[in-house]
Design a protein around this motif. Structure first.
Motif, mmCIF file in Angstrom:
data_model
loop_
_atom_site.group_PDB
_atom_site.id
_atom_site.type_symbol
_atom_site.label_atom_id
_atom_site.label_comp_id
_atom_site.label_asym_id
_atom_site.label_seq_id
_atom_site.Cartn_x
_atom_site.Cartn_y
_atom_site.Cartn_z
ATOM 1 N N SER A 135 -76.435 11.487 42.428
ATOM 2 C CA SER A 135 -75.772 12.642 43.032
ATOM 3 C C SER A 135 -74.774 12.213 44.101
ATOM 4 O O SER A 135 -73.704 12.823 44.255
ATOM 5 N N GLU A 136 -75.076 11.133 44.829
ATOM 6 C CA GLU A 136 -74.148 10.626 45.846
ATOM 7 C C GLU A 136 -72.869 10.108 45.203
ATOM 8 O O GLU A 136 -71.771 10.304 45.732
ATOM 9 N N VAL A 137 -73.018 9.440 44.061
ATOM 10 C CA VAL A 137 -71.843 8.945 43.338
ATOM 11 C C VAL A 137 -70.972 10.109 42.897
ATOM 12 O O VAL A 137 -69.741 10.089 43.052
ATOM 13 N N LEU A 138 -71.590 11.143 42.341
ATOM 14 C CA LEU A 138 -70.833 12.281 41.844
ATOM 15 C C LEU A 138 -70.124 13.027 42.972
ATOM 16 O O LEU A 138 -68.978 13.459 42.816
ATOM 17 N N MET A 139 -70.785 13.186 44.108
ATOM 18 C CA MET A 139 -70.158 13.894 45.229
ATOM 19 C C MET A 139 -68.982 13.102 45.789
ATOM 20 O O MET A 139 -67.950 13.669 46.149
ATOM 21 N N LYS A 140 -69.130 11.792 45.822
ATOM 22 C CA LYS A 140 -68.063 10.934 46.349
ATOM 23 C C LYS A 140 -66.858 10.905 45.405
ATOM 24 O O LYS A 140 -65.715 11.104 45.824
ATOM 25 N N LYS A 141 -67.110 10.678 44.124
ATOM 26 C CA LYS A 141 -66.023 10.530 43.166
ATOM 27 C C LYS A 141 -65.470 11.865 42.686
ATOM 28 O O LYS A 141 -64.342 11.928 42.197
ATOM 29 N N GLY A 142 -66.257 12.944 42.805
ATOM 30 C CA GLY A 142 -65.856 14.224 42.245
ATOM 31 C C GLY A 142 -65.118 15.141 43.195
ATOM 32 O O GLY A 142 -64.739 16.255 42.799
ATOM 33 N N ALA A 143 -64.867 14.697 44.435
ATOM 34 C CA ALA A 143 -64.183 15.559 45.409
ATOM 35 C C ALA A 143 -62.834 16.028 44.866
ATOM 36 O O ALA A 143 -61.968 15.217 44.529
ATOM 37 N N GLY A 144 -62.678 17.350 44.751
ATOM 38 C CA GLY A 144 -61.424 17.930 44.289
ATOM 39 C C GLY A 144 -61.154 17.773 42.803
ATOM 40 O O GLY A 144 -60.055 18.092 42.343
ATOM 41 N N LYS A 145 -62.138 17.307 42.043
ATOM 42 C CA LYS A 145 -61.918 17.035 40.624
ATOM 43 C C LYS A 145 -62.787 17.925 39.733
ATOM 44 O O LYS A 145 -63.713 18.583 40.198
ATOM 45 N N ASN A 146 -62.463 17.905 38.446
ATOM 46 C CA ASN A 146 -63.269 18.618 37.454
ATOM 47 C C ASN A 146 -64.414 17.717 37.015
ATOM 48 O O ASN A 146 -64.182 16.599 36.533
ATOM 49 N N VAL A 147 -65.636 18.196 37.184
ATOM 50 C CA VAL A 147 -66.823 17.409 36.847
ATOM 51 C C VAL A 147 -67.613 18.138 35.775
ATOM 52 O O VAL A 147 -67.960 19.312 35.931
ATOM 53 N N ALA A 148 -67.894 17.442 34.680
ATOM 54 C CA ALA A 148 -68.780 17.975 33.642
ATOM 55 C C ALA A 148 -70.124 17.273 33.758
ATOM 56 O O ALA A 148 -70.186 16.045 33.752
ATOM 57 N N LEU A 149 -71.173 18.051 33.889
ATOM 58 C CA LEU A 149 -72.525 17.510 34.041
ATOM 59 C C LEU A 149 -73.392 18.031 32.895
ATOM 60 O O LEU A 149 -73.595 19.238 32.768
ATOM 61 N N VAL A 150 -73.868 17.122 32.063
ATOM 62 C CA VAL A 150 -74.736 17.497 30.956
ATOM 63 C C VAL A 150 -76.176 17.323 31.412
ATOM 64 O O VAL A 150 -76.647 16.214 31.654
ATOM 65 N N GLY A 151 -76.877 18.438 31.552
ATOM 66 C CA GLY A 151 -78.248 18.406 32.037
ATOM 67 C C GLY A 151 -78.370 19.138 33.360
ATOM 68 O O GLY A 151 -77.444 19.127 34.181
ATOM 69 N N HIS A 152 -79.505 19.779 33.569
ATOM 70 C CA HIS A 152 -79.697 20.565 34.794
ATOM 71 C C HIS A 152 -80.493 19.732 35.804
ATOM 72 O O HIS A 152 -81.661 19.428 35.584
ATOM 73 N N PHE A 153 -79.844 19.379 36.907
ATOM 74 C CA PHE A 153 -80.448 18.523 37.925
ATOM 75 C C PHE A 153 -80.642 19.304 39.227
ATOM 76 O O PHE A 153 -79.875 20.229 39.526
ATOM 77 N N PRO A 154 -81.625 18.922 40.040
ATOM 78 C CA PRO A 154 -81.891 19.666 41.283
ATOM 79 C C PRO A 154 -80.772 19.576 42.315
ATOM 80 O O PRO A 154 -80.696 20.407 43.215
ATOM 81 N N PHE A 155 -79.877 18.593 42.176
ATOM 82 C CA PHE A 155 -78.811 18.432 43.177
ATOM 83 C C PHE A 155 -77.590 19.305 42.877
ATOM 84 O O PHE A 155 -76.593 19.245 43.601
ATOM 85 N N ILE A 156 -77.632 20.141 41.839
ATOM 86 C CA ILE A 156 -76.459 20.925 41.445
ATOM 87 C C ILE A 156 -75.911 21.810 42.575
ATOM 88 O O ILE A 156 -74.697 21.852 42.792
#
Length: 250
Positions: A106-127
């Protein structure tokens, strides 16, 4: 990129010498196979309560098989067997932890996904946290709830994403190869979750970051998952992330 499936390549790279299985445990949420190490995978039941279609072969004698024999279960259309197979694969992998980062995906996604379109396959608690940190978040689920998109939307959304994150449970339901094939060249592609095989095979099939787990306290993990724990209740596990060789570290 390999012409074989990811599971084919993972199984082909396992040690040739048979490795004894010490224990097999199928919990409500997590499956464990212990051989060289303790490997984990999501327990996917499929169907409803007491689904008699998903009868596991040789049940009661699985611990008498080699880990390689159980790894072949990953190819099964029975989701419980496939989970046992992926856990067996993970039990045989010995990644070079000197190349890993102790990091939650989740830390990787928050860092790299700032201002971007993120597709996440699967339901995770950090959503909920991730939604506030990225541009657009498209969550794809086999059983969508709330703002989730149905799995059928993958062909439309994943090619539009700047970052794609895919649950390793897609290995168990045999959809991971197709999902990776939808990703645009050059985007960051994460495979995440405790089921993730920490193997370079995933990089060869298009992943740029793999984020999984290593069991540090086998007894604690088996006790927890045997008593129905969700992953947040499991202690004795380290979360590790690996970057594709040649890429900048996460």
């Amino acid at each position: 990129m390999s012409s074989h499936t990811i599971l084919d390549d993972l199984i082909a790279r396992l040690p040739e010498k048979p490795v004894p299985v010490r224990s097999v445990l199928v919990g409500a949420h997590w499956t464990a196979v212990c051989s060289t190490a303790c490997g984990l995978a999501t327990t996917v039941m499929g169907g409803g309560c007491h689904n008699h279609e998903n009868v596991v072969r040789n049940v009661g004698h699985l611990h008498e098989k080699s880990a390689q024999e159980l790894a072949a279960f990953a190819l099964s259309d029975n989701p419980i067997e496939a989970g046992i197979g992926v856990a067996a694969i993970n039990s045989l992998l010995v990644p070079d932890e000197s190349r890993a980062v102790l990091l939650n995906a989740s830390e990787v996604l928050m860092k790299k996904g700032a201002g971007k379109n993120v597709a996440l396959v699967g339901h995770f608690p950090f959503i909920p946290r991730l939604r506030t940190a990225v541009g657009n978040l498209w969550v794809l689920e086999l059983h969508p709830t709330g703002d989730d998109y149905p799995a059928a939307s993958a062909a439309d959304l994943i090619p539009r994403a700047d970052i794609v994150a895919i649950t390793a449970s897609a290995l168990i339901n045999h959809t991971l190869d197709d999902l990776l094939g939808l990703c645009r060249p050059g985007v960051d592609v994460l495979i995440l979750g405790p089921s993730t095989p920490l193997s370079p095979v995933l990089f060869e099939h298009g992943a740029t970051i793999i984020a999984g787990s290593r069991v540090a306290d086998e007894s604690a993990v088996l006790h927890a998952i045997g008593q129905g724990a969700i992953f947040q209740q499991v202690t004795g596990v380290r979360l590790l992330a690996f970057t594709r060789p040649g890429d900048a570290p996460v």
